[in-house]
Design a protein around this motif. Structure first.
Motif, PDB file in Angstrom:
ATOM      1  N   ILE A   1       0.880  -1.001   0.271  1.00 18.14           N
ATOM      2  CA  ILE A   1      -0.195   0.240  -0.335  1.00 18.14           C
ATOM      3  C   ILE A   1       0.687   1.807   0.132  1.00 18.14           C
ATOM      4  O   ILE A   1       1.914   1.002   1.288  1.00 18.14           O
ATOM      5  N   LEU A   2       0.696   2.129  -1.134  1.00 21.49           N
ATOM      6  CA  LEU A   2       2.488   2.989  -1.509  1.00 21.49           C
ATOM      7  C   LEU A   2       0.870   4.944  -0.591  1.00 21.49           C
ATOM      8  O   LEU A   2       0.245   4.446  -1.393  1.00 21.49           O
ATOM      9  N   GLU A   3       2.014   4.986  -0.196  1.00 22.60           N
ATOM     10  CA  GLU A   3       1.299   6.235   0.937  1.00 22.60           C
ATOM     11  C   GLU A   3       1.821   7.171   0.342  1.00 22.60           C
ATOM     12  O   GLU A   3       3.220   6.993  -0.009  1.00 22.60           O
TER      13      GLU A   3
ATOM     14  N   GLN B   1       5.114   6.753   3.025  1.00 23.93           N
ATOM     15  CA  GLN B   1       4.906   5.487   3.541  1.00 23.93           C
ATOM     16  C   GLN B   1       4.403   3.829   2.403  1.00 23.93           C
ATOM     17  O   GLN B   1       4.010   4.714   1.551  1.00 23.93           O
ATOM     18  N   ILE B   2       5.783   3.100   2.502  1.00 24.27           N
ATOM     19  CA  ILE B   2       5.337   1.974   2.224  1.00 24.27           C
ATOM     20  C   ILE B   2       4.458   1.283   3.323  1.00 24.27           C
ATOM     21  O   ILE B   2       5.535   1.228   3.999  1.00 24.27           O
ATOM     22  N   VAL B   3       3.291   0.911   3.351  1.00 25.19           N
ATOM     23  CA  VAL B   3       2.617  -0.752   3.960  1.00 25.19           C
ATOM     24  C   VAL B   3       2.796  -1.891   3.566  1.00 25.19           C
ATOM     25  O   VAL B   3       2.126  -1.963   2.288  1.00 25.19           O
TER      26      VAL B   3
END
Length: 81
Positions: free
Chosen positions: A33-35, A38-40
């Motif tokens: 999940i690219l925010e 941050q990367i989750v």
């Protein structure tokens, strides 16, 4: 936790310990999940995986019968016309 970024051919990657993989149920795939900042990384789940085989086995065992009678078996549908 801090991890090193390692070279993998022409790409880069990170390595997870066996403990992390087991704790978060990570096997073959993860979801990124690219925010903005941050990367989750989440374990990829397939909640209905192999249901078809399970249902076929249930039918074979006779376990696919209704537990509650059909609600319309004794009702007249005439009133709904």
């Amino acid at each position: 936790m801090e991890l090193s970024v390692i070279n993998i051919g022409n790409s880069k990657g990170i390595r997870f310990s066996k403990t992390i993989l087991e704790q978060y149920n990570i096997s073959d795939k993860v979801e990124l999940i690219l925010e903005k900042t941050q990367i989750v990384i989440k374990a990829k789940t397939e909640p209905r995986k192999n249901w078809e085989q399970a249902f076929m086995q249930m039918h074979k065992n006779g376990d696919d019968q209704l537990l509650i009678d059909d609600v319309f078996c004794d009702e007249s549908l005439e009133e709904w016309k």
